[in-house]
Structures are given as C-alpha cells and as structure tokens.
Scaffold this active site. Sequence first.
Site, PDB file in Angstrom:
ATOM      1  CD  GLU A  36      43.850  37.599  42.363  1.00 34.60           C
ATOM      2  OE1 GLU A  36      44.400  36.662  41.738  1.00 34.60           O
ATOM      3  OE2 GLU A  36      43.736  37.630  43.602  1.00 34.60           O
ATOM      4  CE1 TYR A 106      45.970  41.255  43.100  1.00 37.90           C
ATOM      5  CE2 TYR A 106      46.044  40.593  40.791  1.00 37.90           C
ATOM      6  CZ  TYR A 106      46.236  40.304  42.124  1.00 37.90           C
ATOM      7  OH  TYR A 106      46.697  39.067  42.502  1.00 37.90           O
ATOM      8  CG  ASP A 145      45.080  42.717  46.698  1.00 34.91           C
ATOM      9  OD1 ASP A 145      45.892  43.148  47.543  1.00 34.91           O
ATOM     10  OD2 ASP A 145      45.067  41.537  46.315  1.00 34.91           O
ATOM     11  CG  ASN A 147      49.235  42.011  46.625  1.00 35.08           C
ATOM     12  OD1 ASN A 147      48.994  41.116  47.425  1.00 35.08           O
ATOM     13  ND2 ASN A 147      48.983  41.907  45.339  1.00 35.08           N
ATOM     14  CG  ASP A 242      42.025  34.697  48.671  1.00 34.38           C
ATOM     15  OD1 ASP A 242      41.323  35.411  47.935  1.00 34.38           O
ATOM     16  OD2 ASP A 242      43.213  34.411  48.399  1.00 34.38           O
TER      17      ASP A 242
END
Length: 257
Positions: A36, A106, A145, A147, A242
């Site tokens: 990101e 990602y 990540d 997810n 985050d």
Amino acid sequence: MKLVSWNVNGLRSCVNKGTFYEYFDHIQADIFCVQETKLQEGQINLELEGEYRQYWNYALKKGYSGTSVFSKASALSVRYGLEDETEPEGRIITLEFDSFYLVNVYTPNAKRDLSRLAYRLEWEDRFRNFVLQLDSHKPVIICGDLNVAHQEIDLKNFKGNRGNSGFTEEEREKMTLLLNSGFTDSFRYLYPDRTDAYSWWSNMPKVRDRNVGWRIDYFLVSSRLRPFIVDARIDSHVFGSDHCPVVLELEESLNPG
C-alpha cells in the site's frame, strides 16, 4: 538474514510522520518489503540509509495499492504480476535471488459487503499456482498483507467477525490450502499458541490501545526452509500505519547474494 514486511497504508504519509525512516534505519533489514505505497512513479524520492536497490510496482489508479521492495542484494530477476508481466493494481513483486524467490504481495480485500469475494478467491487460486511453480525451482518466501486472519487465535473478536471480510470460511480455506501445498506460517510455526499477537487494528477510537486486532500480515516460507528460521515476530510497538511491521530472521546461509 533479516526480512521485514510492512503495510504502510500510504508511504508518503508514513514518511511524513517520521516513523518510516526511524524504523527503517533502526531495523537494518537485508530486505524490506512494503505494501500500500499509494503513489505513482516520481511522487517520492526515498533516501534510504545504506546501499539498497529499490523495486517498485505502481497501481494504475492514483493513490491506490502499490508495492515496493528495498534490498541490499541485487535480484537476479524481477517479475511484476502473476501470469502476466503487468498487473494493474500493483499488488505483487517477485525477486529471484541465489537461494530463494521473494514474493511481496498485497492480497485483494473482499470488501465489507463481500462484493469482491469471487475475485479474491480466483486471485488465491492463481497466486497459489504461481508460487508453487516458483517453488518447483527453488524455495519461496512470501510476505505481505494477505488480508485474512487464518485461525480464531489470529483475531480478537473471532465470534463477532465470523463471515466478515477477512474471516470468511472461503478465505480461510484458501489459506489452509496454500499452507497444505507446502508452505509454513513462520510465526505460528514458532509460536503456535501465542494469543493477542496482531498486525492490524481498526482506526476506531481506542481499538489499538486495547489491542483489539487481527493478524493479517505474514511471512510464509516453503516448508523445507523451516530449519533455517531463527525468529519471526510482530513489531506492534511501531506506529505510523494501521498495520505494524512483521519480521522474519533466517540463517545467514540463505543470504540473497
């Protein structure tokens, strides 16, 4: 050998907060992977302390997705995307080194209303086939990540989130299938029962203070690399996003070059 992965949720924002450079200089990684980045070519001049080669995959859509890898060793080859050489959302970079492939990824989010779940599941199948093809040539290190919180232990409120994006049965099954195909979750390999170990927290007030989080950032390795794992950890004390960074340490014999 030390590898780091961090979803910075906007690299320019993380740099402007001062957090990125502070952590980067402190951790002294051999390979540092970012997800990101949310920027286009020419929008940042990243001045990294030390000799690092920079590899970037930008999304076509401005301010969206994007990945990068900073490596002390030069890659033998670089690939962007899965089957194709181009990938419009900038979600993946694969670097080939002497003794392994590194895949920085990602993974697409299924979205809150699960409107992208079908695409996500198709991506998972393509991704698994891709890394298995790599693994047939040399070991693979996957980071990023992903997810998904794989097990109930990987998020605080597993009962309330069952069926939600990132904790659907379908997404969890795809992770299980990937691991059963010959890959190891390095953190769970070393710490199978560790609770309250998370890498992402909602921006809702006090959520991170109370550690109501999810573990969705991973280092997966070809299972034959298990004997080389020295440590795997989550640097939850690091702010600026985050997400927090995750770290994998391997025996020096696997040095990229």
